[in-house]
Write a protein that holds these residues in place. Structure first.
Motif, PDB file in Angstrom:
ATOM      1  N   ILE A 141      57.097  88.736 -17.799  1.00 32.72           N
ATOM      2  CA  ILE A 141      56.109  89.427 -16.959  1.00 32.72           C
ATOM      3  C   ILE A 141      55.275  88.366 -16.257  1.00 32.72           C
ATOM      4  O   ILE A 141      54.488  87.660 -16.888  1.00 32.72           O
TER       5      ILE A 141
ATOM      6  N   TRP B 188      64.579  96.176 -20.344  1.00 29.55           N
ATOM      7  CA  TRP B 188      64.234  95.395 -19.159  1.00 29.55           C
ATOM      8  C   TRP B 188      63.081  94.450 -19.488  1.00 29.55           C
ATOM      9  O   TRP B 188      63.117  93.263 -19.140  1.00 29.55           O
ATOM     10  N   LEU B 189      62.056  94.954 -20.172  1.00 29.63           N
ATOM     11  CA  LEU B 189      60.900  94.123 -20.518  1.00 29.63           C
ATOM     12  C   LEU B 189      61.301  92.948 -21.408  1.00 29.63           C
ATOM     13  O   LEU B 189      60.784  91.842 -21.257  1.00 29.63           O
ATOM     14  N   TYR B 190      62.213  93.171 -22.351  1.00 25.67           N
ATOM     15  CA  TYR B 190      62.647  92.097 -23.245  1.00 25.67           C
ATOM     16  C   TYR B 190      63.455  91.033 -22.523  1.00 25.67           C
ATOM     17  O   TYR B 190      63.478  89.874 -22.947  1.00 25.67           O
TER      18      TYR B 190
ATOM     19  N   ARG C 137      55.957  95.078 -25.043  1.00 29.90           N
ATOM     20  CA  ARG C 137      57.328  95.435 -24.674  1.00 29.90           C
ATOM     21  C   ARG C 137      57.889  96.587 -25.506  1.00 29.90           C
ATOM     22  O   ARG C 137      59.082  96.650 -25.785  1.00 29.90           O
TER      23      ARG C 137
ATOM     24  N   VAL D 118      56.412  99.536 -15.653  1.00 28.63           N
ATOM     25  CA  VAL D 118      57.727  98.891 -15.733  1.00 28.63           C
ATOM     26  C   VAL D 118      58.498  99.109 -14.429  1.00 28.63           C
ATOM     27  O   VAL D 118      59.145  98.180 -13.919  1.00 28.63           O
TER      28      VAL D 118
ATOM     29  N   VAL E 169      53.227  97.660 -22.492  1.00 27.39           N
ATOM     30  CA  VAL E 169      54.024  96.747 -21.655  1.00 27.39           C
ATOM     31  C   VAL E 169      53.925  95.326 -22.194  1.00 27.39           C
ATOM     32  O   VAL E 169      54.928  94.624 -22.297  1.00 27.39           O
TER      33      VAL E 169
ATOM     34  N   GLU F 158      62.308  99.335 -22.035  1.00 30.15           N
ATOM     35  CA  GLU F 158      62.030  98.333 -23.074  1.00 30.15           C
ATOM     36  C   GLU F 158      63.030  97.185 -23.001  1.00 30.15           C
ATOM     37  O   GLU F 158      62.643  96.011 -23.112  1.00 30.15           O
TER      38      GLU F 158
END
Length: 156
Positions: free
Chosen positions: A133, A127-129, A102, A73, A99, A125
């Protein structure tokens, strides 16, 4: 057993590292290390073209799997921030799954000692949502290629 690599092979001028032919030098390698499980954990990212450390975090009390997840991440966020699009190599299948989904599926207990790390996980998490990617994340084949260049070199 991985074959011995020259540093670098004479035909390869895209890196200073001994990379296998199938590994892109236009990439970052990430890895984590943990003394104990849980224990003091840290992670880093290495540029495969230059061998330079791109980022480092820790040590902080955690687990190796959390470190592997956060390293990916961190690399994704830093690449986005800097407008970079490179491949990410990791030797952690679990981290790739986390990842992709997420979600850091850690069982590390929540305590005063782990509070800061759990806050960092939640931030990762989130940030990933909120970010697609778009960077390839590839599993490093340790059996064929040897240790990932971001390895801390502490295995016994």
């Amino acid at each position: 057993m991985p074959k011995e690599l020259q540093n670098p092979p004479s035909w390869r001028n895209d890196t200073v590292l001994p990379l296998p032919p199938e590994v892109s030098a236009d990439a970052w390698a990430v890895d984590a290390a943990c003394s104990g499980n849980p224990g003091m954990m840290e992670y880093q990212g290495i540029d495969l073209a230059t061998g330079a450390q791109v980022f480092h975090f820790g040590p902080i009390f955690g687990t190796n799997n959390i470190g592997e997840f956060l390293a990916i991440v961190h690399a994704l966020a830093l690449m986005e921030q800097q407008g970079i699009h490179k491949t990410i190599y990791t030797d952690s299948y679990n981290a790739i799954v986390w990842v992709t989904k997420r979600k850091c599926k850690t069982t590390l207990e929540r305590s005063e000692r782990t509070q800061k790390l759990h806050e960092i996980i939640l931030r990762a998490e989130k940030w990933l949502y909120s970010h697609p990617i778009q960077i390839p994340i590839i599993k490093w084949d340790t059996t064929r290629w040897g240790e990932i260049p971001a390895d801390f070199g502490r295995k016994k």
